[in-house]
Design a protein around this motif. Structure first.
Motif, PDB file in Angstrom:
ATOM      1  N   UNK A 264       0.843  -1.196   0.000  1.00 31.99           N
ATOM      2  CA  UNK A 264       0.000   0.000   0.000  1.00 31.99           C
ATOM      3  C   UNK A 264       0.875   1.242   0.000  1.00 31.99           C
ATOM      4  N   UNK A 265       0.530   2.187  -0.861  1.00 33.16           N
ATOM      5  CA  UNK A 265       1.259   3.455  -0.954  1.00 33.16           C
ATOM      6  C   UNK A 265       0.287   4.605  -0.777  1.00 33.16           C
ATOM      7  N   UNK A 266       0.813   5.813  -0.746  1.00 34.30           N
ATOM      8  CA  UNK A 266      -0.049   7.002  -0.651  1.00 34.30           C
ATOM      9  C   UNK A 266      -0.988   7.082  -1.851  1.00 34.30           C
ATOM     10  N   UNK A 267      -0.511   6.660  -3.011  1.00 35.22           N
ATOM     11  CA  UNK A 267      -1.353   6.686  -4.216  1.00 35.22           C
ATOM     12  C   UNK A 267      -2.540   5.738  -4.067  1.00 35.22           C
ATOM     13  N   UNK A 268      -2.283   4.567  -3.472  1.00 34.53           N
ATOM     14  CA  UNK A 268      -3.383   3.612  -3.246  1.00 34.53           C
ATOM     15  C   UNK A 268      -4.416   4.186  -2.278  1.00 34.53           C
ATOM     16  N   UNK A 269      -3.944   4.829  -1.232  1.00 37.65           N
ATOM     17  CA  UNK A 269      -4.851   5.407  -0.238  1.00 37.65           C
ATOM     18  C   UNK A 269      -5.671   6.530  -0.860  1.00 37.65           C
ATOM     19  N   UNK A 270      -5.027   7.347  -1.707  1.00 33.37           N
ATOM     20  CA  UNK A 270      -5.733   8.440  -2.371  1.00 33.37           C
ATOM     21  C   UNK A 270      -6.871   7.904  -3.250  1.00 33.37           C
ATOM     22  N   UNK A 271      -6.580   6.859  -4.008  1.00 37.16           N
ATOM     23  CA  UNK A 271      -7.615   6.282  -4.873  1.00 37.16           C
ATOM     24  C   UNK A 271      -8.739   5.666  -4.055  1.00 37.16           C
ATOM     25  N   UNK A 272      -8.396   5.013  -2.959  1.00 41.34           N
ATOM     26  CA  UNK A 272      -9.396   4.401  -2.080  1.00 41.34           C
ATOM     27  C   UNK A 272     -10.345   5.465  -1.532  1.00 41.34           C
ATOM     28  N   UNK A 273      -9.799   6.568  -1.047  1.00 37.30           N
ATOM     29  CA  UNK A 273     -10.633   7.627  -0.479  1.00 37.30           C
ATOM     30  C   UNK A 273     -11.412   8.374  -1.558  1.00 37.30           C
ATOM     31  N   UNK A 274     -10.787   8.590  -2.704  1.00 38.42           N
ATOM     32  CA  UNK A 274     -11.486   9.275  -3.800  1.00 38.42           C
ATOM     33  C   UNK A 274     -12.725   8.498  -4.222  1.00 38.42           C
ATOM     34  N   UNK A 275     -12.641   7.184  -4.206  1.00 41.64           N
ATOM     35  CA  UNK A 275     -13.780   6.351  -4.611  1.00 41.64           C
ATOM     36  C   UNK A 275     -14.916   6.452  -3.597  1.00 41.64           C
ATOM     37  N   UNK A 276     -14.596   6.334  -2.322  1.00 42.90           N
ATOM     38  CA  UNK A 276     -15.626   6.368  -1.284  1.00 42.90           C
ATOM     39  C   UNK A 276     -16.226   7.754  -1.130  1.00 42.90           C
ATOM     40  N   UNK A 277     -15.408   8.786  -1.271  1.00 44.38           N
ATOM     41  CA  UNK A 277     -15.855  10.163  -1.012  1.00 44.38           C
ATOM     42  C   UNK A 277     -16.109  10.939  -2.298  1.00 44.38           C
ATOM     43  N   UNK A 278     -16.400  10.227  -3.374  1.00 43.11           N
ATOM     44  CA  UNK A 278     -16.560  10.865  -4.687  1.00 43.11           C
ATOM     45  C   UNK A 278     -17.616  11.962  -4.690  1.00 43.11           C
ATOM     46  N   UNK A 279     -18.689  11.780  -3.918  1.00 42.48           N
ATOM     47  CA  UNK A 279     -19.787  12.756  -3.921  1.00 42.48           C
ATOM     48  C   UNK A 279     -19.771  13.674  -2.704  1.00 42.48           C
ATOM     49  N   UNK A 280     -18.687  13.609  -1.933  1.00 39.10           N
ATOM     50  CA  UNK A 280     -18.571  14.433  -0.724  1.00 39.10           C
ATOM     51  C   UNK A 280     -17.651  15.612  -1.008  1.00 39.10           C
ATOM     52  N   UNK A 281     -18.105  16.844  -0.759  1.00 38.77           N
ATOM     53  CA  UNK A 281     -17.221  18.004  -0.966  1.00 38.77           C
ATOM     54  C   UNK A 281     -16.122  18.032   0.102  1.00 38.77           C
ATOM     55  N   UNK A 282     -14.936  17.647  -0.294  1.00 41.55           N
ATOM     56  CA  UNK A 282     -13.869  17.541   0.706  1.00 41.55           C
ATOM     57  C   UNK A 282     -12.502  17.701   0.062  1.00 41.55           C
ATOM     58  N   UNK A 283     -11.515  17.982   0.897  1.00 38.85           N
ATOM     59  CA  UNK A 283     -10.112  18.014   0.497  1.00 38.85           C
ATOM     60  C   UNK A 283      -9.387  16.902   1.242  1.00 38.85           C
ATOM     61  N   UNK A 284      -8.500  16.218   0.548  1.00 41.41           N
ATOM     62  CA  UNK A 284      -7.739  15.119   1.134  1.00 41.41           C
ATOM     63  C   UNK A 284      -6.250  15.437   1.010  1.00 41.41           C
ATOM     64  N   UNK A 285      -5.540  15.330   2.108  1.00 41.54           N
ATOM     65  CA  UNK A 285      -4.101  15.583   2.103  1.00 41.54           C
ATOM     66  C   UNK A 285      -3.385  14.408   2.771  1.00 41.54           C
ATOM     67  N   UNK A 286      -2.388  13.862   2.090  1.00 46.48           N
ATOM     68  CA  UNK A 286      -1.624  12.724   2.598  1.00 46.48           C
ATOM     69  C   UNK A 286      -0.154  13.103   2.739  1.00 46.48           C
ATOM     70  N   UNK A 287       0.478  12.590   3.791  1.00 46.10           N
ATOM     71  CA  UNK A 287       1.901  12.825   4.020  1.00 46.10           C
ATOM     72  C   UNK A 287       2.585  11.496   4.303  1.00 46.10           C
ATOM     73  N   UNK A 288       3.581  11.154   3.508  1.00 49.04           N
ATOM     74  CA  UNK A 288       4.358   9.942   3.748  1.00 49.04           C
ATOM     75  C   UNK A 288       5.457  10.263   4.743  1.00 49.04           C
ATOM     76  N   UNK A 289       5.329   9.739   5.955  1.00 45.59           N
ATOM     77  CA  UNK A 289       6.310   9.991   7.006  1.00 45.59           C
ATOM     78  C   UNK A 289       7.521   9.073   6.873  1.00 45.59           C
TER      79      UNK A 289
END
Length: 377
Positions: A264-289
């Protein structure tokens, strides 16, 4: 060099109040124990780092083995039964902040190096010690920075053992070959604030995401493998502030962390959240520590560490990647073959942190045996 007591040294190290990134002069004490070693100090942004090394033998291309660790500790907190920086010995245990994480391990590795250098018939090798005061903090100017300095001076080790407390139930039962990565995230859901009595004029961000939370919180993002547990999304904070009890909020903030396997990478997490929250007005920010890594279980260092534990403790350790992050990730990134092994971790960062006096001595013996296996046998 006279023999060095591991219990005495661990006790002395604990008395230095080295809360990240404070060093408090502890490196002067450590350096004084190795008068025949060359010294590299590199300090930056309040973080202090110490590298001690000794060239053994006369080879032009010697094998370089390094023990690595940190002398900084987390704050002690209140309600201890003893002085957390007093180095109190009671009922066969040494108490103090850092007793397990990781001044006990540092004391054991220092004593092992000290004892090894007292022996005759030195091998053709470089033996070194790398210590930092910023492992428990942001780790920006600690081991990572020191490795940059060492690379410039052509002093990067070939092999390194990080003396983190890896043992779970019995000293020697666990050796870490790698670590999971860490990805932090923030989701900001946007709504429209308004009076709760007039819901048609409002857009409540809590309502917008309520039925989605069950798909996000605790979500398994992969199935893991033989060395890595499945990557799991863990929500750590839900925050929404309203102007009054009868006014809907304008935004909802969600903070989360994923301890991720290489699957799992940040790109995978971004796609996962984009799919679930597709109709939700939101901003998503990820940081690889930090990124996940894994050393080979068949490497010379892994095999000899396993053998040193078996020879000394009559225990066969499990290779794994459990736990949080450590400075081993930086060594791996610089191409250094690295494993982690050390004391029990059942009381790290806790009240009345303590270490068994017998475990300190046993760990010193394991480290000394490892030096013989890596550099002499």
């Amino acid at each position: 060099m006279n023999p060095l007591s591991v219990v005495w040294l661990a006790r002395e190290l604990i008395t230095f109040k080295t809360i990240t990134p404070k060093e408090e002069g502890i490196f002067d004490l450590i350096q004084s124990l190795f008068p025949g070693f060359e010294v590299v100090r590199a300090d930056k942004e309040g973080v202090k780092n110490l590298f001690l090394y000794k060239r053994l033998g006369a080879s032009d291309n010697p094998l370089h083995f390094c023990f690595a660790g940190h002398i900084d500790v987390v704050p002690a907190g209140e309600s201890w039964s003893v002085d957390p920086f007093g180095g109190v010995i009671k009922d066969g245990f040494l108490y103090g902040r850092g007793a397990q994480d990781m001044k006990g391990g540092v004391a054991a590795l220092l004593c092992a190096v000290h004892d090894f250098c007292r022996q005759e018939n030195s091998p053709d090798a470089i033996l070194s010690i790398l210590l930092t005061s910023d492992e428990e903090g942001q780790a920006l100017y600690g081991t990572q920075y020191m490795l940059e300095v060492l690379q410039e001076q052509n002093l990067l080790p070939h092999f390194a053992l990080v003396a983190e407390p890896t043992s779970a139930k019995t000293l020697g039962d666990s050796v870490k070959l790698g670590r999971r990565g860490s990805i932090s995230g923030q989701i900001v859901v946007h709504g429209i604030c308004g009076h709760v009595a007039y819901p048609k004029t409002c857009l409540n961000p809590i309502d917008l995401i309520a039925d989605k939370l069950m798909h996000i919180s605790g979500a398994l993002l992969d199935k893991g493998d033989d060395f890595f547990a499945p990557s799991k999304l863990v929500i750590t904070t839900l925050k929404s502030v309203s102007q009054a009890s009868n006014v809907t909020p304008q935004i909802l903030e969600i903070y989360f962390n994923v301890r991720n396997s290489p699957l799992t990478s940040a790109e995978h997490i971004q796609k996962f959240l984009d799919t679930i929250l597709a109709k939700v007005p939101c901003d998503i920010e990820l940081t690889t520590n930090s990124k996940p890594f894994l050393s080979s279980q068949d490497s010379p260092l892994a095999m000899q560490t396993k053998r040193a534990i078996l020879d000394t403790l009559q225990i066969t350790p499990e290779f794994n990647t459990k736990g949080g992050t450590s400075d081993a990730r930086f060594l791996h990134a610089f191409g250094v073959e690295v494993v982690e092994f050390g004391l029990l971790n059942d009381r790290i960062h806790a009240l009345d942190e303590r270490v068994s006096l017998s475990d300190l001595e046993k760990l010193r013996q394991v480290f000394l045996r490892l030096l013989h296996l890596m550099l002499k046998d």
